[in-house]
Write a protein that holds these residues in place. Structure first.
Motif, PDB file in Angstrom:
ATOM      1  N   GLN A   2      11.837  75.995  38.729  1.00  0.00           N
ATOM      2  CA  GLN A   2      11.521  77.276  39.362  1.00  0.00           C
ATOM      3  C   GLN A   2      10.073  77.348  39.837  1.00  0.00           C
ATOM      4  N   ARG A   3       9.592  76.245  40.396  1.00  0.00           N
ATOM      5  CA  ARG A   3       8.233  76.247  40.950  1.00  0.00           C
ATOM      6  C   ARG A   3       8.236  76.445  42.462  1.00  0.00           C
ATOM      7  N   ARG A   4       9.385  76.410  43.096  1.00  0.00           N
ATOM      8  CA  ARG A   4       9.522  76.700  44.509  1.00  0.00           C
ATOM      9  C   ARG A   4      10.863  77.395  44.743  1.00  0.00           C
ATOM     10  N   HIS A   5      10.895  78.208  45.780  1.00  0.00           N
ATOM     11  CA  HIS A   5      12.145  78.849  46.188  1.00  0.00           C
ATOM     12  C   HIS A   5      13.001  77.837  46.934  1.00  0.00           C
ATOM     13  N   ARG A   6      14.288  77.973  46.802  1.00  0.00           N
ATOM     14  CA  ARG A   6      15.197  77.021  47.452  1.00  0.00           C
ATOM     15  C   ARG A   6      14.984  76.974  48.962  1.00  0.00           C
ATOM     16  N   ASP A   7      14.664  78.114  49.561  1.00  0.00           N
ATOM     17  CA  ASP A   7      14.492  78.146  51.012  1.00  0.00           C
ATOM     18  C   ASP A   7      13.325  77.283  51.491  1.00  0.00           C
ATOM     19  N   ASP A   8      12.421  76.954  50.583  1.00  0.00           N
ATOM     20  CA  ASP A   8      11.242  76.167  50.955  1.00  0.00           C
ATOM     21  C   ASP A   8      11.426  74.671  50.673  1.00  0.00           C
ATOM     22  N   LEU A   9      12.636  74.282  50.309  1.00  0.00           N
ATOM     23  CA  LEU A   9      12.890  72.899  49.906  1.00  0.00           C
ATOM     24  C   LEU A   9      13.988  72.274  50.749  1.00  0.00           C
ATOM     25  N   ALA A  10      13.910  70.957  50.884  1.00  0.00           N
ATOM     26  CA  ALA A  10      14.895  70.220  51.689  1.00  0.00           C
ATOM     27  C   ALA A  10      15.978  69.651  50.788  1.00  0.00           C
ATOM     28  N   LEU A  11      16.870  70.520  50.336  1.00  0.00           N
ATOM     29  CA  LEU A  11      17.980  70.109  49.482  1.00  0.00           C
ATOM     30  C   LEU A  11      19.287  70.523  50.140  1.00  0.00           C
ATOM     31  N   THR A  12      20.283  69.675  50.002  1.00  0.00           N
ATOM     32  CA  THR A  12      21.576  69.931  50.624  1.00  0.00           C
ATOM     33  C   THR A  12      22.661  69.955  49.559  1.00  0.00           C
ATOM     34  N   ALA A  13      23.540  70.926  49.654  1.00  0.00           N
ATOM     35  CA  ALA A  13      24.698  71.006  48.760  1.00  0.00           C
ATOM     36  C   ALA A  13      25.963  71.012  49.590  1.00  0.00           C
ATOM     37  N   VAL A  14      26.969  70.292  49.139  1.00  0.00           N
ATOM     38  CA  VAL A  14      28.287  70.286  49.767  1.00  0.00           C
ATOM     39  C   VAL A  14      29.280  70.784  48.734  1.00  0.00           C
ATOM     40  N   GLY A  15      29.938  71.890  49.021  1.00  0.00           N
ATOM     41  CA  GLY A  15      30.896  72.461  48.083  1.00  0.00           C
ATOM     42  C   GLY A  15      30.405  73.784  47.524  1.00  0.00           C
ATOM     43  N   GLU A  16      31.341  74.689  47.275  1.00  0.00           N
ATOM     44  CA  GLU A  16      30.989  76.032  46.807  1.00  0.00           C
ATOM     45  C   GLU A  16      30.271  76.011  45.469  1.00  0.00           C
ATOM     46  N   ASN A  17      30.761  75.206  44.544  1.00  0.00           N
ATOM     47  CA  ASN A  17      30.134  75.163  43.219  1.00  0.00           C
ATOM     48  C   ASN A  17      28.764  74.498  43.274  1.00  0.00           C
ATOM     49  N   ALA A  18      28.620  73.464  44.088  1.00  0.00           N
ATOM     50  CA  ALA A  18      27.318  72.807  44.232  1.00  0.00           C
ATOM     51  C   ALA A  18      26.307  73.767  44.850  1.00  0.00           C
ATOM     52  N   GLU A  19      26.752  74.561  45.831  1.00  0.00           N
ATOM     53  CA  GLU A  19      25.878  75.573  46.421  1.00  0.00           C
ATOM     54  C   GLU A  19      25.417  76.561  45.362  1.00  0.00           C
ATOM     55  N   LYS A  20      26.340  77.034  44.562  1.00  0.00           N
ATOM     56  CA  LYS A  20      25.996  77.989  43.502  1.00  0.00           C
ATOM     57  C   LYS A  20      25.029  77.364  42.507  1.00  0.00           C
ATOM     58  N   TRP A  21      25.246  76.099  42.175  1.00  0.00           N
ATOM     59  CA  TRP A  21      24.368  75.441  41.203  1.00  0.00           C
ATOM     60  C   TRP A  21      22.927  75.420  41.687  1.00  0.00           C
ATOM     61  N   LEU A  22      22.718  75.134  42.955  1.00  0.00           N
ATOM     62  CA  LEU A  22      21.341  75.098  43.453  1.00  0.00           C
ATOM     63  C   LEU A  22      20.687  76.479  43.419  1.00  0.00           C
ATOM     64  N   ASP A  23      21.498  77.520  43.357  1.00  0.00           N
ATOM     65  CA  ASP A  23      20.931  78.866  43.221  1.00  0.00           C
ATOM     66  C   ASP A  23      20.531  79.186  41.785  1.00  0.00           C
ATOM     67  N   ILE A  24      21.102  78.461  40.815  1.00  0.00           N
ATOM     68  CA  ILE A  24      20.884  78.819  39.418  1.00  0.00           C
ATOM     69  C   ILE A  24      20.362  77.673  38.564  1.00  0.00           C
ATOM     70  N   VAL A  25      20.195  76.483  39.139  1.00  0.00           N
ATOM     71  CA  VAL A  25      19.805  75.315  38.358  1.00  0.00           C
ATOM     72  C   VAL A  25      18.504  75.566  37.599  1.00  0.00           C
ATOM     73  N   GLN A  26      18.442  75.104  36.362  1.00  0.00           N
ATOM     74  CA  GLN A  26      17.193  75.155  35.603  1.00  0.00           C
ATOM     75  C   GLN A  26      17.177  74.035  34.577  1.00  0.00           C
ATOM     76  N   ALA A  27      16.015  73.411  34.458  1.00  0.00           N
ATOM     77  CA  ALA A  27      15.858  72.291  33.537  1.00  0.00           C
ATOM     78  C   ALA A  27      15.265  72.730  32.208  1.00  0.00           C
ATOM     79  N   PHE A  28      15.024  74.013  32.040  1.00  0.00           N
ATOM     80  CA  PHE A  28      14.367  74.512  30.829  1.00  0.00           C
ATOM     81  C   PHE A  28      15.326  75.368  30.014  1.00  0.00           C
ATOM     82  N   ALA A  29      15.041  75.453  28.718  1.00  0.00           N
ATOM     83  CA  ALA A  29      15.843  76.294  27.833  1.00  0.00           C
ATOM     84  C   ALA A  29      15.425  77.747  28.001  1.00  0.00           C
TER      85      ALA A  29
END
Length: 270
Positions: free
Chosen positions: A226-253
């Motif tokens: 969560q150091r950058r907003h998704r709109d500012d990054l060059a990441l691509t998702a294919v699939g509804e669940n993958a799209e959702k994951w990029l909206d909520i992904v977090q590597a921290f507890a």
């Protein structure tokens, strides 16, 4: 099996990168605000020092001395201790004292992980963690809070192969992110393909997966911490669940944070 010594070597390298950013800072600059609301550079280092001390207690608990970690856990559950209060308390120290406290604590933390009995796991605020997993989490935290400090200073850090630890952590905690948002985790694995700093491809999941995520490792790690907003990054998702994951992904507890706002484009400013 991952060797904790190898992961700790990468942790120590990441900590040295951050140390170089703050080692020569004038005392007044430690009060400089970072992108994390209400957190100065001193808060960021204070948080790392505080968490290292918690890891030391957790390692002691893994080896049979549960008292210190149990007391802290009870305080967190009761609300008498918070992550913010731990950072704020240490941020009041003189910068030189805080810097030495962090340096000493990170050395002792690494030593404590090396001394955890084989097969033992450290209690934590989520599932118990192996020493190697805890060391991976410390790489992630050090890099993420280091990004806040770099942003506050207008500094640029060169991406390194250590990003793979952070990306791996985010991939492994995919289902945790869905559950945290009260969503059912997808049944099928995703394919994740990230380009590392040297142009190499880091991949997770089956090659024939229907849903996939791709981009640079640095962008993925910036999003997952969560150091950058998704709109500012060059990441691509294919699939509804993958799209959702990029909206909520977090590597921290812990609970999901508010993340960062998207940068204002030059067109919007005009």
């Amino acid at each position: 099996m991952v060797d904790v010594a190898d992961v700790l070597a990468d942790y120590e390298a990441e900590a040295r990168v951050l140390d170089r950013l703050v080692a020569e800072l004038p005392a007044g600059d430690w009060a400089r605000e970072t992108p994390a609301p209400g957190w100065s550079i001193a808060h960021q280092i204070g948080h790392l020092a505080w968490t290292d001390a918690v890891v030391i207690d957790a390692a002691a608990a893994a080896n049979g001395d549960a008292a210190a970690f149990a007391a802290l856990s009870a305080g967190l559950q009761a609300g008498t201790v918070t992550i913010d209060s731990g950072a704020a308390e240490l941020a009041t120290l003189p910068p030189a004292e805080l810097l030495e406290l962090w340096r000493d604590g990170r050395r002792r933390m690494a030593a404590s992980l090396r001394e955890v009995a084989p097969g033992a796991k450290l209690p934590w605020f989520g599932p118990p963690m192996s020493p190697a997993s805890m060391a991976t989490a410390r790489i992630m935290e050090t890099w993420a809070h280091g990004q806040d400090i770099a942003d506050a200073l207008g500094a640029t850090r060169e991406p390194s192969g250590r990003l793979r630890h952070i990306a791996h952590l985010a991939v492994r905690t995919r289902n945790f992110a869905f559950t945290l948002h009260k969503l059912s985790p997808p049944d099928a694995e995703f394919r994740v393909e990230l380009s590392g700093p040297a142009g190499e491809i880091w991949a997770w999941g089956p090659e024939d997966a229907v849903e996939c995520v791709s981009g640079t490792a640095e962008d993925f790690c910036l999003l997952a911490t969560q150091r950058r907003h998704r709109d500012d990054l060059a990441l691509t998702a294919v699939g509804e669940n993958a799209e959702k994951w990029l909206d909520i992904v977090q590597a921290f507890a812990g609970p999901p944070g508010e993340g960062r706002r998207a940068a204002v484009s030059p067109e919007a400013q005009a």
